[in-house]
Design an enzyme around this catalytic site. Sequence first.
Site, PDB file in Angstrom:
ATOM      1  N   CYS A   1       0.846  -1.197   0.000  1.00 24.00           N
ATOM      2  CA  CYS A   1       0.000   0.000   0.000  1.00 24.00           C
ATOM      3  C   CYS A   1       0.883   1.250   0.000  1.00 24.00           C
ATOM      4  O   CYS A   1       1.872   1.326   0.730  1.00 24.00           O
ATOM      5  CB  CYS A   1      -0.895  -0.012   1.235  1.00 24.00           C
ATOM      6  SG  CYS A   1      -2.042   1.379   1.266  1.00 24.00           S
TER       7      CYS A   1
ATOM      8  N   CYS B   1       0.580   4.462   6.989  1.00 23.94           N
ATOM      9  CA  CYS B   1      -0.055   4.282   8.303  1.00 23.94           C
ATOM     10  C   CYS B   1       0.888   3.472   9.204  1.00 23.94           C
ATOM     11  O   CYS B   1       1.211   2.311   8.882  1.00 23.94           O
ATOM     12  CB  CYS B   1      -1.389   3.568   8.144  1.00 23.94           C
ATOM     13  SG  CYS B   1      -2.413   4.271   6.836  1.00 23.94           S
TER      14      CYS B   1
ATOM     15  N   CYS C   1       0.238  -0.306  10.252  1.00 21.21           N
ATOM     16  CA  CYS C   1      -0.302  -1.285   9.306  1.00 21.21           C
ATOM     17  C   CYS C   1       0.742  -2.237   8.710  1.00 21.21           C
ATOM     18  O   CYS C   1       1.780  -1.812   8.199  1.00 21.21           O
ATOM     19  CB  CYS C   1      -1.040  -0.558   8.193  1.00 21.21           C
ATOM     20  SG  CYS C   1      -1.945  -1.707   7.129  1.00 21.21           S
TER      21      CYS C   1
ATOM     22  N   CYS D   1     -17.208  -8.418   4.775  1.00 19.62           N
ATOM     23  CA  CYS D   1     -16.463  -7.164   4.615  1.00 19.62           C
ATOM     24  C   CYS D   1     -15.185  -7.427   3.816  1.00 19.62           C
ATOM     25  O   CYS D   1     -14.375  -8.268   4.212  1.00 19.62           O
ATOM     26  CB  CYS D   1     -16.069  -6.607   5.974  1.00 19.62           C
ATOM     27  SG  CYS D   1     -17.433  -6.427   7.108  1.00 19.62           S
TER      28      CYS D   1
ATOM     29  N   CYS E   1     -19.929  -5.178   2.703  1.00 21.66           N
ATOM     30  CA  CYS E   1     -19.175  -4.023   3.196  1.00 21.66           C
ATOM     31  C   CYS E   1     -17.848  -4.014   2.447  1.00 21.66           C
ATOM     32  O   CYS E   1     -17.275  -5.080   2.190  1.00 21.66           O
ATOM     33  CB  CYS E   1     -18.938  -4.151   4.700  1.00 21.66           C
ATOM     34  SG  CYS E   1     -17.923  -2.806   5.361  1.00 21.66           S
TER      35      CYS E   1
ATOM     36  N   CYS F   1     -19.581   2.853   8.036  1.00 18.69           N
ATOM     37  CA  CYS F   1     -18.873   2.143   9.100  1.00 18.69           C
ATOM     38  C   CYS F   1     -17.599   2.940   9.338  1.00 18.69           C
ATOM     39  O   CYS F   1     -16.742   3.010   8.451  1.00 18.69           O
ATOM     40  CB  CYS F   1     -18.566   0.717   8.653  1.00 18.69           C
ATOM     41  SG  CYS F   1     -17.518  -0.190   9.811  1.00 18.69           S
TER      42      CYS F   1
ATOM     43  N   ARG G   1     -18.446  -1.944  17.246  1.00 16.59           N
ATOM     44  CA  ARG G   1     -17.791  -3.231  17.000  1.00 16.59           C
ATOM     45  C   ARG G   1     -16.510  -3.385  17.809  1.00 16.59           C
ATOM     46  O   ARG G   1     -15.601  -2.551  17.726  1.00 16.59           O
ATOM     47  CB  ARG G   1     -17.476  -3.415  15.515  1.00 16.59           C
ATOM     48  CG  ARG G   1     -16.835  -4.784  15.249  1.00 16.59           C
ATOM     49  CD  ARG G   1     -16.654  -5.075  13.778  1.00 16.59           C
ATOM     50  NE  ARG G   1     -17.932  -5.112  13.109  1.00 16.59           N
ATOM     51  CZ  ARG G   1     -18.141  -4.657  11.877  1.00 16.59           C
ATOM     52  NH1 ARG G   1     -17.160  -4.140  11.201  1.00 16.59           N
ATOM     53  NH2 ARG G   1     -19.339  -4.728  11.344  1.00 16.59           N
TER      54      ARG G   1
HETATM   55  N1  SAM Z   1      -6.742   0.809   2.991  1.00 13.80           N
HETATM   56  C1  SAM Z   1      -8.011   1.160   3.458  1.00 13.80           C
HETATM   57  C2  SAM Z   1      -7.998   2.238   4.508  1.00 13.80           C
HETATM   58  O1  SAM Z   1      -7.037   2.350   5.242  1.00 13.80           O
HETATM   59  O2  SAM Z   1      -9.009   2.934   4.631  1.00 13.80           O
HETATM   60  C3  SAM Z   1      -8.809  -0.033   3.976  1.00 13.80           C
HETATM   61  C4  SAM Z   1      -8.110  -1.144   4.714  1.00 13.80           C
HETATM   62  S1  SAM Z   1      -7.416  -0.699   6.295  1.00 13.80           S
HETATM   63  C5  SAM Z   1      -6.456  -2.113   6.691  1.00 13.80           C
HETATM   64  C6  SAM Z   1      -8.829  -0.736   7.383  1.00 13.80           C
HETATM   65  C7  SAM Z   1      -8.631  -0.386   8.831  1.00 13.80           C
HETATM   66  O3  SAM Z   1      -7.987  -1.442   9.503  1.00 13.80           O
HETATM   67  C8  SAM Z   1      -7.763   0.811   9.150  1.00 13.80           C
HETATM   68  O4  SAM Z   1      -8.448   2.016   9.000  1.00 13.80           O
HETATM   69  C9  SAM Z   1      -7.429   0.557  10.616  1.00 13.80           C
HETATM   70  O5  SAM Z   1      -8.396   1.164  11.450  1.00 13.80           O
HETATM   71  C10 SAM Z   1      -7.516  -0.945  10.747  1.00 13.80           C
HETATM   72  N2  SAM Z   1      -6.190  -1.521  11.028  1.00 13.80           N
HETATM   73  C11 SAM Z   1      -5.192  -1.711  10.142  1.00 13.80           C
HETATM   74  N3  SAM Z   1      -4.112  -2.243  10.742  1.00 13.80           N
HETATM   75  C12 SAM Z   1      -4.423  -2.393  12.045  1.00 13.80           C
HETATM   76  C13 SAM Z   1      -3.715  -2.885  13.186  1.00 13.80           C
HETATM   77  N4  SAM Z   1      -2.469  -3.311  13.097  1.00 13.80           N
HETATM   78  N5  SAM Z   1      -4.338  -2.899  14.375  1.00 13.80           N
HETATM   79  C14 SAM Z   1      -5.622  -2.463  14.474  1.00 13.80           C
HETATM   80  N6  SAM Z   1      -6.332  -1.991  13.440  1.00 13.80           N
HETATM   81  C15 SAM Z   1      -5.752  -1.940  12.242  1.00 13.80           C
HETATM   82 FE1  SF4 Z   2      -2.889   1.125   3.359  1.00 14.13          FE
HETATM   83 FE2  SF4 Z   2      -2.915  -0.113   5.699  1.00 14.13          FE
HETATM   84 FE3  SF4 Z   2      -3.120   2.519   5.621  1.00 14.13          FE
HETATM   85 FE4  SF4 Z   2      -5.186   1.000   4.716  1.00 14.13          FE
HETATM   86  S1  SF4 Z   2      -4.426   1.120   6.815  1.00 14.13           S
HETATM   87  S2  SF4 Z   2      -4.296   2.804   3.777  1.00 14.13           S
HETATM   88  S3  SF4 Z   2      -4.026  -0.731   3.885  1.00 14.13           S
HETATM   89  S4  SF4 Z   2      -1.324   1.324   4.953  1.00 14.13           S
END
Ligand code: SAM
Ligand code: SF4
Length: 337
Positions: free
Chosen positions: A54, A58, A61, A98, A129, A189, A261
């Site tokens: 990606c 973040c 992530c 989802c 979703c 959501c 949730r």
């Molecule tokens: N890439 C898209 C985005 O960020 O909107 C969708 C997928 S992203 C993985 C969806 C959500 O997963 C993120 O907004 C975050 O809240 C949650 N998430 C991702 N990694 C996580 C982690 N290590 N621990 C807890 N929540 C996590």
């Molecule tokens: Fe990409 Fe992970 Fe951020 Fe979603 S949460 S935008 S998958 S880096």
Amino acid sequence: MSVLRHDWQNPEIEALLQLPFNDLLFQAHSVHRRHFDPNAVQVSTLLSIKTGACPEDCKYCSQSGHYNTGLEKEKLLQLEKVLAEAETAKARGATRFCMGAAWKHPSRKDFPLVLEMVKGVRALGLETCMTLGQLTEEQTSALAEAGLDYYNHNLDTSREYYDKIITTRHFDERLDTLAHVRAAGIKVCSGGIVGMGESARDRVGLLRELANLPQHPESVPINNLVKIKGTPLENVEDLDPFDFVRVIAVARILMPASYVRLSAGREQMNEQLQALCFFAGANSIFYGDRLLTTSNPLASSDQALFARLGLVPEGSQPSALPHQGATRQFHDAMTAS
Ligand code: SAM
Ligand code: SF4
Ligand code: DTB
């Protein structure tokens, strides 16, 4: 029923978060009972339809291309694979499927397949979703037309803490996408993550932003950070579990009619802590052995937990049935495949 407010101020929310634990839980549980069956839990299953690489950074992530997390990348899945996973989820008792993609936003090339996924999963009789990152108005309308029920797009943390966690996008861009989703008539959501080293003030800020949206999100996922090796947050200090319960309770009070949730992080919690979260107002979970890239409690452990607590999965059988019978049916449905 409580009046739904959209004018929450920081001091009020701070005061709720700081209440003596029993007072906070009593208040949250009372609100919960006024709006929901306290023993029913909505059950969703997650699937990563496109994994890793990606472009966003973040810091929490596993899928960000900015960190070396050792994750194996995968291209957008084939329709058949997604439908097969959805069928399995349905047979096990999930009512919503989802689908998540590691994108900043969906590309023109991939979008038609995404629409097919929505139509196909819906045709199986599941709620749909998707979480695909930022959307344009046109993309949002196309998803609505395809029949998408929910769009997940988290605010993740407070406006103030946002750039400590993500620098490749802005908080306001998240609000823009949420506005498109709302305008297209798709259910929202949106929630966040706690345990990222944020202050209590940041948790207040996140909850205020969610509660003061023009309409409360129908679903509010509260994630407890799953620490991922290789990310900048891999060694962040654990959140006090009672503070996690407090966030659930305050989300319940601020957004009384929304599903809250108990989202990522359940695997790191014991059953007693999860039970406290349900008492505090959580009424939705991710069910199935995987979240997107990390593990979730085993389906069999959740079945056992539901049975011990007399919880029933919402929508999988008539709520008039006695709990034990209902739970057995859930168990049968969940172990059928
Ligand atoms: N890439 C898209 C985005 O960020 O909107 C969708 C997928 S992203 C993985 C969806 C959500 O997963 C993120 O907004 C975050 O809240 C949650 N998430 C991702 N990694 C996580 C982690 N290590 N621990 C807890 N929540 C996590
Ligand atoms: Fe990409 Fe992970 Fe951020 Fe979603 S949460 S935008 S998958 S880096
Ligand atoms: C949400 O709030 N949490 C889910 C879902 N929405 C997409 C994702 C949790 C991801 C946890 C880390 C992982 O499995 O990669």
